[in-house]
Design a protein around this motif. Structure first.
Motif, PDB file in Angstrom:
ATOM      1  N   ASP A 318      64.544  40.444 -13.983  1.00  0.00           N
ATOM      2  CA  ASP A 318      65.866  40.403 -13.336  1.00  0.00           C
ATOM      3  C   ASP A 318      66.107  41.582 -12.387  1.00  0.00           C
ATOM      4  O   ASP A 318      67.226  41.850 -11.980  1.00  0.00           O
ATOM      5  N   PHE A 319      65.039  42.256 -12.024  1.00  0.00           N
ATOM      6  CA  PHE A 319      65.103  43.334 -11.042  1.00  0.00           C
ATOM      7  C   PHE A 319      65.713  42.834  -9.726  1.00  0.00           C
ATOM      8  O   PHE A 319      66.466  43.527  -9.057  1.00  0.00           O
ATOM      9  N   SER A 322      70.416  38.046 -10.399  1.00  0.00           N
ATOM     10  CA  SER A 322      71.424  38.104 -11.451  1.00  0.00           C
ATOM     11  C   SER A 322      72.155  36.760 -11.520  1.00  0.00           C
ATOM     12  O   SER A 322      72.284  36.069 -10.508  1.00  0.00           O
ATOM     13  N   LYS A 328      79.403  45.097  -9.865  1.00  0.00           N
ATOM     14  CA  LYS A 328      78.412  45.979 -10.476  1.00  0.00           C
ATOM     15  C   LYS A 328      77.019  45.357 -10.424  1.00  0.00           C
ATOM     16  O   LYS A 328      76.031  46.025 -10.076  1.00  0.00           O
ATOM     17  N   GLU A 329      76.931  44.077 -10.765  1.00  0.00           N
ATOM     18  CA  GLU A 329      75.636  43.387 -10.755  1.00  0.00           C
ATOM     19  C   GLU A 329      75.101  43.190  -9.342  1.00  0.00           C
ATOM     20  O   GLU A 329      73.907  43.308  -9.092  1.00  0.00           O
ATOM     21  N   PHE A 331      75.674  45.085  -6.757  1.00  0.00           N
ATOM     22  CA  PHE A 331      75.184  46.391  -6.298  1.00  0.00           C
ATOM     23  C   PHE A 331      73.855  46.747  -6.969  1.00  0.00           C
ATOM     24  O   PHE A 331      72.948  47.284  -6.319  1.00  0.00           O
ATOM     25  N   ARG A 332      73.729  46.466  -8.268  1.00  0.00           N
ATOM     26  CA  ARG A 332      72.484  46.790  -8.984  1.00  0.00           C
ATOM     27  C   ARG A 332      71.294  46.090  -8.343  1.00  0.00           C
ATOM     28  O   ARG A 332      70.264  46.716  -8.031  1.00  0.00           O
ATOM     29  N   VAL A 333      71.429  44.786  -8.142  1.00  0.00           N
ATOM     30  CA  VAL A 333      70.319  44.001  -7.600  1.00  0.00           C
ATOM     31  C   VAL A 333      70.013  44.395  -6.160  1.00  0.00           C
ATOM     32  O   VAL A 333      68.852  44.543  -5.774  1.00  0.00           O
ATOM     33  N   LYS A 335      70.562  47.260  -4.667  1.00  0.00           N
ATOM     34  CA  LYS A 335      69.924  48.586  -4.617  1.00  0.00           C
ATOM     35  C   LYS A 335      68.446  48.477  -4.969  1.00  0.00           C
ATOM     36  O   LYS A 335      67.590  49.085  -4.315  1.00  0.00           O
ATOM     37  N   ASN A 336      68.155  47.675  -5.997  1.00  0.00           N
ATOM     38  CA  ASN A 336      66.758  47.476  -6.385  1.00  0.00           C
ATOM     39  C   ASN A 336      65.936  46.885  -5.240  1.00  0.00           C
ATOM     40  O   ASN A 336      64.868  47.389  -4.881  1.00  0.00           O
TER      41      ASN A 336
END
Length: 376
Positions: A318-319, A322, A328-329, A331-333, A335-336
């Protein structure tokens, strides 16, 4: 509408051809198949069985009437067309047409080929219909099924008998991979807008605007340029207004969809990062070795209907995706996926994504298979 009335409405609206079809080695099912094979090496070797809403052959129609049954008109017409053309191989690019998989049991000496034409998701009529046919113990089969990747093989084999061929996307394969450098500090969001779905299930079906809002915030924070690729030809202005109405227009480039086959793939090649929800074009970008960020969070009745990588979702890291639409999710994905180098992406993440979709330059595997059938 009754079956009898539906038949006569179809006959009334459709274009007619009087002469009987010629005997050909290849029979293509529907106009879509012809469009994809137009100008191919097989151009003079095929006949087309058009959808009845576009064209009806009166010679075949008369023969079908002799065996007429209002409840099996479509079947009789198709059977008579195949008998007249006497092909060695029948090809369909509408791989979600259940009826096509019944034909092999009628014409056992003819080769039947199905070619995947779009990413097949969890909540589709196709899989629901396959389940119904299995309960009825209907025998479904083709000789070869050309698939995007190996991801769907086991799922499909529960319903259909076939030999798999890993082709990738036929359209995508027609466009060579680009070696040009991608645009810096720029990302592409691929829309999957459908006008008829805009007001459908507001609890979670239409997630494009929410995801785009978070993507725009991410781009603002890291000073990136947001590009949005439209997905419709007929509703271009409505799609643009719908997707961008809540966004500040600075640093946004909206790209209208164009009709040419290569345009979408040429566009994909211009960007390092492709963002999508459940678009087939988004999955096709994987085969073009692009970094992806997928937010497969579309829901119906509070249940995910198009999870990433269906049916083997859990095997993927799940890098880069999502099933959540939270900021939040997102942004996480992002950024990765954005900040990882292309070299590391191809080393660590591209290998596991190849099961979803492959790339076969100029569809060489497809054409080689047809040539071998015609030689036999």
């Amino acid at each position: 509408m009754s079956n009898i009335l539906r038949v006569f409405c179809t006959i009334y609206k459709t274009r007619y051809v009087i002469k009987k079809p010629k005997e050909k080695e290849i029979l293509l099912i529907d106009k879509l198949s012809e469009e994809l094979l137009l100008n191919s090496i097989f151009k003079k070797k095929y006949e087309v069985l058009h959808s009845k809403k576009y064209q009806i052959n009166l010679f075949i129609l008369l023969k079908a009437f002799l065996k007429f049954n209002f409840f099996s008109f479509h079947e009789n017409y198709t059977y008579e067309y195949i008998r007249q053309v006497k092909p060695k191989v029948v090809i369909s690019f509408k791989d979600n047409d259940i009826f096509f998989y019944r034909l092999k049991n009628i014409f056992k000496n003819i080769k039947f080929i199905s070619v995947q034409n779009g990413f097949r998701h969890k909540n589709e009529i196709f899989f629901n219909s396959l389940s119904v046919e299995k309960k009825k113990k209907t025998k479904l089969a083709v000789d070869y099924y050309f698939l995007f990747g190996r991801n769907n093989i086991l799922k499909l084999k529960k319903f259909i008998k076939f030999t798999p061929k890993l082709l990738g996307s036929f359209r995508n394969n027609k466009v060579s991979l680009s070696n040009k450098r991608s645009k810096k500090n720029s990302v592409l969001f691929v829309s999957n807008f459908r006008l008829k779905k805009v007001n459908f299930d507001k609890r979670g079906y239409n997630v494009e605007k929410k995801i785009l809002s978070h993507v725009k915030d991410f781009c603002n924070k890291y000073k990136l340029y947001l590009n949005i690729a439209g997905s419709t030809i007929t509703d271009q202005s409505l799609e643009k207004d719908y997707l961008t109405s809540d966004l500040k227009k600075d640093n946004i480039n909206y790209i209208l969809k164009v009709k040419t086959t290569s345009a979408a793939y040429d566009l994909i090649d211009k960007y390092d990062l492709i963002i999508f929800i459940d678009s087939t074009l988004g999955y096709e970008s994987i085969a073009r070795k692009k970094k992806i960020a997928s937010f497969s969070c579309r829901k119906k009745d509070n249940s995910l209907i198009r999870p990433f990588g269906f049916p083997n979702t859990k095997k993927f890291n799940d890098f880069f995706y999502s099933h959540s639409d939270t900021k939040k999710e997102v942004f996480r994905v992002l950024k990765n996926a954005f900040f990882i180098s292309n070299k590391k992406w191809l080393k660590y993440y591209f290998p596991e994504l190849k099961d979803l979709i492959s790339y076969n330059k100029n569809n060489e595997l497809f054409y080689k298979t047809i040539k071998n059938i015609l030689k036999s």
